[in-house]
Design an enzyme around this catalytic site. Structure first.
Site, mmCIF file in Angstrom:
data_model
loop_
_atom_site.group_PDB
_atom_site.id
_atom_site.type_symbol
_atom_site.label_atom_id
_atom_site.label_comp_id
_atom_site.label_asym_id
_atom_site.label_seq_id
_atom_site.Cartn_x
_atom_site.Cartn_y
_atom_site.Cartn_z
ATOM 1 C CE LYS A 122 -2.336 -25.495 107.118
ATOM 2 N NZ LYS A 122 -2.972 -25.533 108.137
ATOM 3 C CG ASN B 181 -1.253 -23.867 111.034
ATOM 4 O OD1 ASN B 181 -1.684 -23.984 109.948
ATOM 5 N ND2 ASN B 181 -1.114 -25.180 111.656
ATOM 6 C CB THR C 63 -0.866 -27.521 115.418
ATOM 7 O OG1 THR C 63 -0.569 -28.732 114.872
ATOM 8 C CG2 THR C 63 -2.170 -26.826 114.668
ATOM 9 N NE ARG D 88 3.518 -33.936 111.423
ATOM 10 C CZ ARG D 88 2.242 -33.591 111.677
ATOM 11 N NH1 ARG D 88 1.460 -33.188 110.819
ATOM 12 N NH2 ARG D 88 1.597 -33.419 112.858
ATOM 13 C CG HIS E 32 -1.610 -29.928 105.789
ATOM 14 N ND1 HIS E 32 -2.011 -30.375 106.946
ATOM 15 C CD2 HIS E 32 -1.313 -30.962 104.801
ATOM 16 C CE1 HIS E 32 -2.249 -31.535 106.587
ATOM 17 N NE2 HIS E 32 -1.778 -32.159 105.579
ATOM 18 C CD GLU F 35 -2.784 -35.162 104.369
ATOM 19 O OE1 GLU F 35 -3.392 -34.949 105.118
ATOM 20 O OE2 GLU F 35 -1.648 -34.472 104.266
ATOM 21 N NE ARG G 65 2.087 -25.711 111.163
ATOM 22 C CZ ARG G 65 1.516 -26.741 111.267
ATOM 23 N NH1 ARG G 65 2.000 -27.618 112.297
ATOM 24 N NH2 ARG G 65 0.720 -27.404 110.310
ATOM 25 C CG PHE H 25 -10.504 -26.545 114.300
ATOM 26 C CD1 PHE H 25 -10.178 -27.237 113.250
ATOM 27 C CD2 PHE H 25 -10.320 -27.250 115.818
ATOM 28 C CE1 PHE H 25 -9.207 -28.322 113.147
ATOM 29 C CE2 PHE H 25 -9.449 -28.646 115.683
ATOM 30 C CZ PHE H 25 -9.067 -28.986 114.654
ATOM 31 C CE1 TYR I 298 -6.245 -29.892 107.125
ATOM 32 C CE2 TYR I 298 -6.995 -28.520 105.820
ATOM 33 C CZ TYR I 298 -6.103 -28.946 106.504
ATOM 34 O OH TYR I 298 -4.802 -28.176 106.399
HETATM 35 P P1 CMP Z 1 -2.786 -28.779 109.454
HETATM 36 O O1 CMP Z 1 -1.644 -29.095 109.983
HETATM 37 O O2 CMP Z 1 -3.214 -28.449 108.427
HETATM 38 O O3 CMP Z 1 -4.026 -29.699 110.114
HETATM 39 C C1 CMP Z 1 -5.305 -29.429 110.632
HETATM 40 C C2 CMP Z 1 -5.436 -27.738 110.746
HETATM 41 O O4 CMP Z 1 -6.769 -27.459 111.490
HETATM 42 C C3 CMP Z 1 -4.314 -27.286 111.348
HETATM 43 O O5 CMP Z 1 -3.301 -27.392 110.449
HETATM 44 C C4 CMP Z 1 -5.017 -25.803 111.762
HETATM 45 O O6 CMP Z 1 -4.852 -25.030 110.366
HETATM 46 C C5 CMP Z 1 -6.200 -26.259 112.049
HETATM 47 N N1 CMP Z 1 -6.511 -26.342 113.430
HETATM 48 C C6 CMP Z 1 -6.036 -27.517 114.322
HETATM 49 N N2 CMP Z 1 -6.152 -27.064 115.622
HETATM 50 C C7 CMP Z 1 -6.943 -26.089 115.481
HETATM 51 C C8 CMP Z 1 -7.683 -25.330 116.757
HETATM 52 N N3 CMP Z 1 -7.799 -25.618 117.785
HETATM 53 N N4 CMP Z 1 -8.399 -24.257 116.415
HETATM 54 C C9 CMP Z 1 -8.217 -23.630 115.090
HETATM 55 N N5 CMP Z 1 -7.659 -24.284 114.022
HETATM 56 C C10 CMP Z 1 -6.769 -25.282 113.999
#
Ligand code: CMP
Length: 140
Positions: free
Chosen positions: A9, A112, A91, A85, A115, A126, A102, A57, A49
């Site tokens: 990212k 984070n 996350t 994963r 993905h 995807e 992460r 968010f 997304y």
């Molecule tokens: P990702 O695995 O890319 O999938 C969805 C993304 O949304 C996640 O990683 C984070 O970057 C973001 N995300 C998920 N939960 C939250 C949250 N509670 N607040 C902000 N961003 C979030």
């Protein structure tokens, strides 16, 4: 063998952690079958997304994911989805197991670092955003 999608990212690319993360993924047994440095636009990030459309968010996530370049990777190994994963961790980096990508590189729950697709079906969907099937490199 199967293939999954990872996106390094904008936060990790900006902090020059692409190489460290890619090295870790190779050490973990993944082979790179496709790679593209790109920048998502609003429409692509929104569609990618879309499952999070109703989440508070969503707008912030789109803004973040379009804020700079990302490295998109098609990664192959046995049990690729679950293994990736596991390697990336939870996350929220505060909850990610020590040593996961992460835990090492993420700033917070949104920024984070990486993905990864969450199921085989999601991986197929995807991957199709970024790679044509015939475009992925076969490795022996
Ligand atoms: P990702 O695995 O890319 O999938 C969805 C993304 O949304 C996640 O990683 C984070 O970057 C973001 N995300 C998920 N939960 C939250 C949250 N509670 N607040 C902000 N961003 C979030």
């Amino acid at each position: 063998m199967n293939i999954t999608l990872a996106i390094i990212k904008p936060d990790a690319v900006e902090r020059r952690k692409m190489g460290s993360i890619l090295a870790r993924l190779e050490e973990e047994g993944f082979r790179v079958r496709g790679a593209r440095l790109t920048r998502l636009n609003e429409a692509l990030a929104g569609e990618f997304y879309a499952v999070h459309r109703e989440r508070p968010f969503y707008e912030s996530l789109k803004a973040f994911m379009t804020s700079g370049p990302v490295l998109v990777l098609a990664l192959e190994r046995d049990d690729a989805v679950a293994r990736l994963r596991a390697v990336i961790g939870a996350t929220d980096p505060a909850e990610a197991e020590a040593g996961t990508i992460r835990a090492l590189y993420a700033e917070n729950k949104e920024r984070n670092a990486i993905h990864a697709s969450d199921s085989e079906e999601t991986a197929a969907r995807e991957l199709s955003f970024f790679f044509a099937t015939g475009e992925l490199i076969a490795v022996g």
